[in-house]
Design a protein around this motif. Structure first.
Motif, PDB file in Angstrom:
ATOM      1  N   PRO A  37      55.742 -43.987 -69.338  1.00  0.00           N
ATOM      2  CA  PRO A  37      55.347 -43.059 -68.278  1.00  0.00           C
ATOM      3  C   PRO A  37      56.407 -41.966 -68.101  1.00  0.00           C
ATOM      4  N   GLN A  61      49.832 -41.741 -65.971  1.00  0.00           N
ATOM      5  CA  GLN A  61      48.576 -41.818 -65.217  1.00  0.00           C
ATOM      6  C   GLN A  61      47.967 -43.209 -65.330  1.00  0.00           C
ATOM      7  N   SER A  62      48.113 -43.841 -66.500  1.00  0.00           N
ATOM      8  CA  SER A  62      47.515 -45.161 -66.707  1.00  0.00           C
ATOM      9  C   SER A  62      48.171 -46.237 -65.846  1.00  0.00           C
ATOM     10  N   VAL A  63      49.397 -45.981 -65.352  1.00  0.00           N
ATOM     11  CA  VAL A  63      50.056 -46.944 -64.465  1.00  0.00           C
ATOM     12  C   VAL A  63      49.977 -46.498 -63.003  1.00  0.00           C
ATOM     13  N   GLY A  64      49.138 -45.485 -62.721  1.00  0.00           N
ATOM     14  CA  GLY A  64      48.861 -45.097 -61.351  1.00  0.00           C
ATOM     15  C   GLY A  64      49.654 -43.924 -60.805  1.00  0.00           C
ATOM     16  N   LEU A  65      50.432 -43.255 -61.636  1.00  0.00           N
ATOM     17  CA  LEU A  65      51.164 -42.082 -61.158  1.00  0.00           C
ATOM     18  C   LEU A  65      50.224 -40.886 -61.111  1.00  0.00           C
ATOM     19  N   ASN A  66      50.355 -40.093 -60.064  1.00  0.00           N
ATOM     20  CA  ASN A  66      49.434 -38.994 -59.836  1.00  0.00           C
ATOM     21  C   ASN A  66      50.225 -37.738 -59.461  1.00  0.00           C
ATOM     22  N   ASP A  69      49.829 -36.418 -55.849  1.00  0.00           N
ATOM     23  CA  ASP A  69      50.528 -37.187 -54.817  1.00  0.00           C
ATOM     24  C   ASP A  69      52.030 -36.890 -54.818  1.00  0.00           C
ATOM     25  N   ALA A  86      45.419 -35.438 -61.355  1.00  0.00           N
ATOM     26  CA  ALA A  86      46.354 -36.528 -61.654  1.00  0.00           C
ATOM     27  C   ALA A  86      47.372 -36.129 -62.715  1.00  0.00           C
ATOM     28  N   ASP A  87      46.970 -35.279 -63.656  1.00  0.00           N
ATOM     29  CA  ASP A  87      47.876 -34.912 -64.746  1.00  0.00           C
ATOM     30  C   ASP A  87      48.768 -33.722 -64.424  1.00  0.00           C
ATOM     31  N   ARG A 113      57.148 -46.212 -55.391  1.00  0.00           N
ATOM     32  CA  ARG A 113      56.025 -46.659 -56.215  1.00  0.00           C
ATOM     33  C   ARG A 113      56.439 -47.758 -57.196  1.00  0.00           C
TER      34      ARG A 113
END
Length: 114
Positions: A37, A61-66, A69, A86-87, A113
């Motif tokens: 990530p 993004q696949s581990v929930g980072l946005n 946000d 998200a990206d 996070r």
């Protein structure tokens, strides 16, 4: 590294525009690892205008980072507004003296996070 993500936060030299941020982060994204990530948080100041750009690679993004946000956590420090996906998310503000605090807020948000 913060919470398992490689995090790059940086401010471009005075006089840097939003276009400069997009150019630099586009080049940086090509250099990041694809298997971990990665989050890029960039800021630029041109006069009294602050531009910020956050980019999160697909693994992040696949581990929930946005990106949206993360940007939202940073923008209050520069009295800013913005949005995105998200990206990638982009915003601007009117308080250049808050750039370092905004970058710190982005790192602090990511640490929560973990």
């Amino acid at each position: 590294d913060i919470g398992g993500a490689r995090v790059w936060t940086f401010a471009l030299p005075e006089g840097s525009s939003a276009a400069d941020l997009r150019e630099v982060t586009a080049a940086a994204v090509k250099m990041v690892a694809v298997d971990i990530p990665v989050v890029l948080v960039a800021a630029g100041v041109d006069g009294a205008k602050v531009s910020m750009l956050v980019t999160v690679n697909p693994t992040g993004q696949s581990v929930g980072l946005n990106a949206r946000d993360i940007l939202a956590a940073a923008l209050p420090d520069v009295d800013g507004r913005g949005g995105g996906k998200a990206d990638s998310a982009q915003g601007g503000g009117s308080r250049p003296e808050g750039v370092e605090a905004a970058l710190r807020s982005a790192r602090d948000f990511l640490a929560t996070r973990a």
